[in-house]
Design a protein around this motif. Structure first.
Motif, PDB file in Angstrom:
ATOM      1  N   GLU A   4      -7.312 -13.689 -18.246  1.00 45.33           N
ATOM      2  CA  GLU A   4      -6.587 -12.645 -18.971  1.00 45.33           C
ATOM      3  C   GLU A   4      -6.731 -11.297 -18.264  1.00 45.33           C
ATOM      4  O   GLU A   4      -5.805 -10.479 -18.278  1.00 45.33           O
ATOM      5  N   SER A   5      -7.894 -11.082 -17.625  1.00 46.19           N
ATOM      6  CA  SER A   5      -8.075  -9.858 -16.830  1.00 46.19           C
ATOM      7  C   SER A   5      -7.143  -9.865 -15.632  1.00 46.19           C
ATOM      8  O   SER A   5      -6.546  -8.837 -15.269  1.00 46.19           O
ATOM      9  N   TYR A   6      -6.986 -11.029 -15.010  1.00 51.13           N
ATOM     10  CA  TYR A   6      -6.062 -11.146 -13.882  1.00 51.13           C
ATOM     11  C   TYR A   6      -4.623 -10.928 -14.349  1.00 51.13           C
ATOM     12  O   TYR A   6      -3.818 -10.304 -13.647  1.00 51.13           O
ATOM     13  N   GLN A   7      -4.318 -11.409 -15.540  1.00 51.11           N
ATOM     14  CA  GLN A   7      -2.982 -11.207 -16.097  1.00 51.11           C
ATOM     15  C   GLN A   7      -2.706  -9.716 -16.297  1.00 51.11           C
ATOM     16  O   GLN A   7      -1.601  -9.239 -16.012  1.00 51.11           O
ATOM     17  N   ARG A   8      -3.700  -8.982 -16.758  1.00 49.98           N
ATOM     18  CA  ARG A   8      -3.536  -7.531 -16.912  1.00 49.98           C
ATOM     19  C   ARG A   8      -3.401  -6.855 -15.551  1.00 49.98           C
ATOM     20  O   ARG A   8      -2.653  -5.880 -15.398  1.00 49.98           O
ATOM     21  N   TYR A   9      -4.115  -7.391 -14.557  1.00 50.32           N
ATOM     22  CA  TYR A   9      -4.006  -6.865 -13.195  1.00 50.32           C
ATOM     23  C   TYR A   9      -2.570  -7.002 -12.683  1.00 50.32           C
ATOM     24  O   TYR A   9      -2.010  -6.068 -12.097  1.00 50.32           O
ATOM     25  N   LEU A  10      -1.960  -8.163 -12.920  1.00 49.37           N
ATOM     26  CA  LEU A  10      -0.575  -8.375 -12.502  1.00 49.37           C
ATOM     27  C   LEU A  10       0.373  -7.440 -13.248  1.00 49.37           C
ATOM     28  O   LEU A  10       1.338  -6.920 -12.676  1.00 49.37           O
ATOM     29  N   PHE A  11       0.095  -7.220 -14.525  1.00 49.56           N
ATOM     30  CA  PHE A  11       0.944  -6.342 -15.333  1.00 49.56           C
ATOM     31  C   PHE A  11       0.918  -4.913 -14.792  1.00 49.56           C
ATOM     32  O   PHE A  11       1.935  -4.211 -14.780  1.00 49.56           O
ATOM     33  N   ASN A  12      -0.249  -4.472 -14.323  1.00 53.53           N
ATOM     34  CA  ASN A  12      -0.408  -3.104 -13.817  1.00 53.53           C
ATOM     35  C   ASN A  12      -0.174  -2.988 -12.312  1.00 53.53           C
ATOM     36  O   ASN A  12      -0.201  -1.881 -11.773  1.00 53.53           O
ATOM     37  N   TYR A  13       0.048  -4.105 -11.651  1.00 50.68           N
ATOM     38  CA  TYR A  13       0.212  -4.111 -10.195  1.00 50.68           C
ATOM     39  C   TYR A  13       1.484  -3.357  -9.799  1.00 50.68           C
ATOM     40  O   TYR A  13       2.505  -3.429 -10.480  1.00 50.68           O
ATOM     41  N   ARG A  14       1.406  -2.636  -8.693  1.00 46.60           N
ATOM     42  CA  ARG A  14       2.564  -1.912  -8.180  1.00 46.60           C
ATOM     43  C   ARG A  14       2.844  -2.340  -6.743  1.00 46.60           C
ATOM     44  O   ARG A  14       1.929  -2.428  -5.923  1.00 46.60           O
ATOM     45  N   LYS A  15       4.115  -2.591  -6.461  1.00 44.71           N
ATOM     46  CA  LYS A  15       4.520  -2.989  -5.118  1.00 44.71           C
ATOM     47  C   LYS A  15       4.535  -1.771  -4.198  1.00 44.71           C
ATOM     48  O   LYS A  15       4.264  -0.653  -4.624  1.00 44.71           O
ATOM     49  N   LYS A  16       4.874  -1.997  -2.935  1.00 46.40           N
ATOM     50  CA  LYS A  16       4.867  -0.910  -1.959  1.00 46.40           C
ATOM     51  C   LYS A  16       5.826   0.208  -2.336  1.00 46.40           C
ATOM     52  O   LYS A  16       5.607   1.369  -1.991  1.00 46.40           O
ATOM     53  N   ASP A  17       6.907  -0.149  -3.039  1.00 46.37           N
ATOM     54  CA  ASP A  17       7.878   0.869  -3.434  1.00 46.37           C
ATOM     55  C   ASP A  17       7.512   1.537  -4.758  1.00 46.37           C
ATOM     56  O   ASP A  17       8.285   2.332  -5.296  1.00 46.37           O
ATOM     57  N   GLY A  18       6.331   1.185  -5.290  1.00 43.07           N
ATOM     58  CA  GLY A  18       5.874   1.801  -6.527  1.00 43.07           C
ATOM     59  C   GLY A  18       6.361   1.125  -7.787  1.00 43.07           C
ATOM     60  O   GLY A  18       5.990   1.528  -8.898  1.00 43.07           O
ATOM     61  N   GLN A  19       7.182   0.088  -7.639  1.00 41.82           N
ATOM     62  CA  GLN A  19       7.736  -0.605  -8.795  1.00 41.82           C
ATOM     63  C   GLN A  19       6.774  -1.694  -9.282  1.00 41.82           C
ATOM     64  O   GLN A  19       6.056  -2.306  -8.488  1.00 41.82           O
ATOM     65  N   PRO A  20       6.752  -1.956 -10.590  1.00 39.86           N
ATOM     66  CA  PRO A  20       5.895  -3.031 -11.114  1.00 39.86           C
ATOM     67  C   PRO A  20       6.491  -4.397 -10.814  1.00 39.86           C
ATOM     68  O   PRO A  20       7.672  -4.512 -10.454  1.00 39.86           O
ATOM     69  N   LEU A  21       5.680  -5.421 -10.954  1.00 41.07           N
ATOM     70  CA  LEU A  21       6.183  -6.782 -10.820  1.00 41.07           C
ATOM     71  C   LEU A  21       7.063  -7.109 -12.021  1.00 41.07           C
ATOM     72  O   LEU A  21       6.717  -6.791 -13.160  1.00 41.07           O
TER      73      LEU A  21
END
Length: 255
Positions: A46-63
């Motif tokens: 679930e922590s990894y899931q939150r990490y993906l939710f907050n992850y930002r790509k090189k262009d600053g956009q979320p997944l």
């Protein structure tokens, strides 16, 4: 695990994507000081899931939600396999809730828009003839991107207007029709650019770059997307938009 999937008959592209997604998770595990599968718990997933939710790509956009889902779903299968093979005692992903992915209708062109896209390549040049032939086949036969890339000379039956797709999606072979106009552009390409760039020994792959090598999937998508954009039809898409368009126009025509 990936070797197990390969033995089960999963395609190379599927295995490659699985490896990328699993590598991302394993990298996160290392930063979280998780070194063995037995240390992974539902809480850590679930922590990894939150990490993906907050992850930002090189262009600053979320997944996108679909991208988050595609990175988590293989982990559920992997941990289920680890449990079945007795590498771990309990499956930490058994009750992990995946993000809900909404269904979005695919972009579809009408007949006039499709014709406008097909006219984008500069056919006064040999590269334009090649690109026009690729777009025509995508539109005429509804091939998927990888199916077009793997198409070989002996797969096209010009006499009967048929294309044999070998090991398409699900590793199934099938035969699909191809229109006369697409065949005409293909024939023009085969008699102009391809003989100039093909390398020996010739493995039969039809569509080649200027370096005489097959296209990569990303290169073909970039090329198709560029022509769709330059047509100014106000719609996005790359290779798959031709497949959806062909299917839609066939249904509208009573197929």
């Amino acid at each position: 695990y990936l070797q197990h999937l390969a033995v089960k008959g999963f395609s190379e592209s599927t295995l490659r994507v699985r490896r990328v997604h699993m590598d991302m998770f394993l990298k996160w595990c290392r930063t979280s000081r998780i070194t063995t599968p037995a240390q992974v718990t539902r809480t850590s997933l679930e922590s990894y899931q939150r990490y993906l939710f907050n992850y930002r790509k090189k262009d600053g956009q979320p997944l996108a939600v679909a991208s988050q889902h595609s990175r988590l779903a293989p982990l559920k299968v992997w941990f289920k396999w680890l449990t079945y093979r007795k590498y771990i005692l309990q499956d930490p992903a058994a009750e992990l809730e995946l993000p809900r992915v909404g269904y979005k209708l695919p972009s579809v062109m009408n007949r006039d828009e499709a014709e406008r896209v097909l006219r984008q390549p500069n056919v006064e040049q040999s590269l334009g003839i090649r690109d026009r032939a690729m777009l025509e086949i995508l539109y005429s036969s509804g091939l998927r991107r990888m199916e077009l890339l793997h198409l070989k000379l002996y797969d096209v039956d010009q006499k009967h207007g048929l294309v044999t797709v070998r090991e398409g999606k699900g590793k199934r072979d099938r035969v699909v029709p191809i229109g006369e106009r697409a065949l005409a552009w293909l024939d023009m390409y085969l008699n102009t650019l391809r003989p100039e760039v093909v390398r020996n020994p010739d493995n039969g792959i039809i569509f080649l770059t200027l370096n005489g090598v097959p296209f990569t999937p990303n290169h073909l998508s970039w090329l198709a997307r560029r022509y769709v954009k330059s047509a100014g039809i106000g719609k996005g898409g790359a290779c798959h938009i031709f497949r959806h368009t062909m299917a839609t126009l066939m249904l509208e025509g009573g197929a």
